[in-house]
Design an enzyme around this catalytic site. Sequence first.
Site, PDB file in Angstrom:
ATOM      1  N   SER A   1       0.534  -1.138   0.138  1.00  5.52           N
ATOM      2  CA  SER A   1       0.259   0.295   0.337  1.00  5.52           C
ATOM      3  C   SER A   1       0.688   1.089   0.383  1.00  5.52           C
ATOM      4  CB  SER A   1      -0.501   0.210   1.132  1.00  5.52           C
ATOM      5  OG  SER A   1      -2.159  -1.515   1.239  1.00  5.52           O
TER       6      SER A   1
ATOM      7  N   THR B   1      -1.123   2.717   4.065  1.00  8.96           N
ATOM      8  CA  THR B   1      -0.687   4.568   3.698  1.00  8.96           C
ATOM      9  C   THR B   1      -0.543   4.222   4.819  1.00  8.96           C
ATOM     10  OG1 THR B   1      -2.849   4.844   2.178  1.00  8.96           O
ATOM     11  CG2 THR B   1      -1.750   6.650   3.565  1.00  8.96           C
TER      12      THR B   1
ATOM     13  N   THR C   1       1.460   7.042   0.105  1.00 11.57           N
ATOM     14  CA  THR C   1       0.950   6.006   0.219  1.00 11.57           C
ATOM     15  C   THR C   1       0.510   4.989  -1.204  1.00 11.57           C
ATOM     16  OG1 THR C   1      -1.358   4.808  -0.394  1.00 11.57           O
ATOM     17  CG2 THR C   1      -1.214   6.528  -1.864  1.00 11.57           C
TER      18      THR C   1
ATOM     19  N   ARG D   1      -5.645   8.481 -10.908  1.00 15.36           N
ATOM     20  CA  ARG D   1      -6.868   8.631  -9.519  1.00 15.36           C
ATOM     21  C   ARG D   1      -5.670   8.854  -8.381  1.00 15.36           C
ATOM     22  NH1 ARG D   1      -6.374   6.719  -4.023  1.00 15.36           N
ATOM     23  NH2 ARG D   1      -8.102   6.742  -2.893  1.00 15.36           N
TER      24      ARG D   1
ATOM     25  N   GLY E   1      -5.718  10.345  -4.437  1.00 14.35           N
ATOM     26  CA  GLY E   1      -6.189  10.132  -3.072  1.00 14.35           C
ATOM     27  C   GLY E   1      -6.241  11.077  -2.416  1.00 14.35           C
ATOM     28  N   ASP E   2      -6.276  10.478  -1.417  1.00 16.64           N
ATOM     29  CA  ASP E   2      -6.602  12.216   0.385  1.00 16.64           C
ATOM     30  C   ASP E   2      -5.224  12.513   0.178  1.00 16.64           C
ATOM     31  OD1 ASP E   2      -6.451   9.821   1.399  1.00 16.64           O
ATOM     32  OD2 ASP E   2      -7.011  10.554   3.231  1.00 16.64           O
TER      33      ASP E   2
ATOM     34  N   THR F   1      -6.018   8.144   7.262  1.00 17.60           N
ATOM     35  CA  THR F   1      -5.751   6.510   5.743  1.00 17.60           C
ATOM     36  C   THR F   1      -7.236   6.108   5.888  1.00 17.60           C
ATOM     37  OG1 THR F   1      -5.783   5.129   8.146  1.00 17.60           O
ATOM     38  CG2 THR F   1      -4.020   5.819   6.882  1.00 17.60           C
ATOM     39  N   GLY F   2      -7.594   5.285   4.622  1.00 16.36           N
ATOM     40  CA  GLY F   2      -8.668   4.524   4.516  1.00 16.36           C
ATOM     41  C   GLY F   2      -8.706   5.146   2.879  1.00 16.36           C
TER      42      GLY F   2
ATOM     43  N   GLY G   1      -9.852   8.145   0.317  1.00 14.30           N
ATOM     44  CA  GLY G   1      -9.179   8.963   0.388  1.00 14.30           C
ATOM     45  C   GLY G   1     -10.541   9.846  -0.304  1.00 14.30           C
TER      46      GLY G   1
END
Length: 311
Positions: free
Chosen positions: A45, A166, A184, A194, A196-197, A217-218, A220
């Site tokens: 990850s 992450t 991440t 793409r 993420g956060d 984390t999770g 995003g």
Amino acid sequence: MLIIGSDGAFEALPPAMQMLKQGGSALDAVEAAIRIVESQRENHSVGIGGWPNLLGEVELDASIMDGRTRAVGAVGALRGYPHPISVARRVMERLPHVFVVGQGASDFAAEMGFAREEGPTDVAAREWIERIQANVPPEKLPALLQRREMAPWVSLARDPQRVAGTIDVIAIDGQGNIASGVSTSGWAWKYPGRLGDSPIIGAGNYCDNRYGAAACTGFGELAIRGATAHTVVLLMRMGMPLLEACQQALVDLPRPPGAEDESFMNIVAVDRQGNHCGVTNVAAWNKYFYMTPEMDEAMVGHRVFVEERNG
Ligand code: GLY
């Protein structure tokens, strides 16, 4: 002095704490800790061991923030360089910009002299091939690999086994300065490009010496919609205690129609007094790690489970 990290940070915190004890800055400690995790090829990850996107390419995201000045640097969809956190830091220090993505991020990494390394690893590549063979009919493969028809297969990116991961690290140094970093490889089998956060300041990462710092984390997409890391720090600024601020930020996660399954989110955070906490909305993801100067190894912190959801 304090250093905390999300699940996966256990081995990375002691060397970073050693740096802090020797007078190193919070920024140095955060970068060093995250580089250790980015180097772990068995971590799928983060870093070069990460699962690839739909086309079998590893695209890495990272951001770093200096709570003293609120300077930031971030890179997104970086290909060919295993340490996005260091490239992000260089963006912060060498460019008038804060966020560089895609080919520009790779060009900048090359220009700064970072060593190239191509992903995916053999393990990740094998897994990608198996996943594609099992789901994409052979007659559809050319359109996928020529980037003409990718959207139909992005449902593979919801692979429930591969959304976790992450790395978040937050440090407070001997001067009382706070820094935070996140790195991440994002969702496995994601649509190319793409983000993420993690590289988005305010979503997956935020830090301000005056109040504290938070990192996520999770999924995003959730933290982007909720500006989650900034929300935690803003709530502290408004006087809310650390844990309550994190709980409130989780409760507020926006999940519009069609995104109900994107539900997992975890936060680690510190306040300026050096209190720390973790929260999660997944009961099983219940730990983070922390270390103070007296400790020989990182200790497990127990995340507080937050069940309420705003929908
Ligand atoms: N939280 C990492 C990501 O969604 O990419």
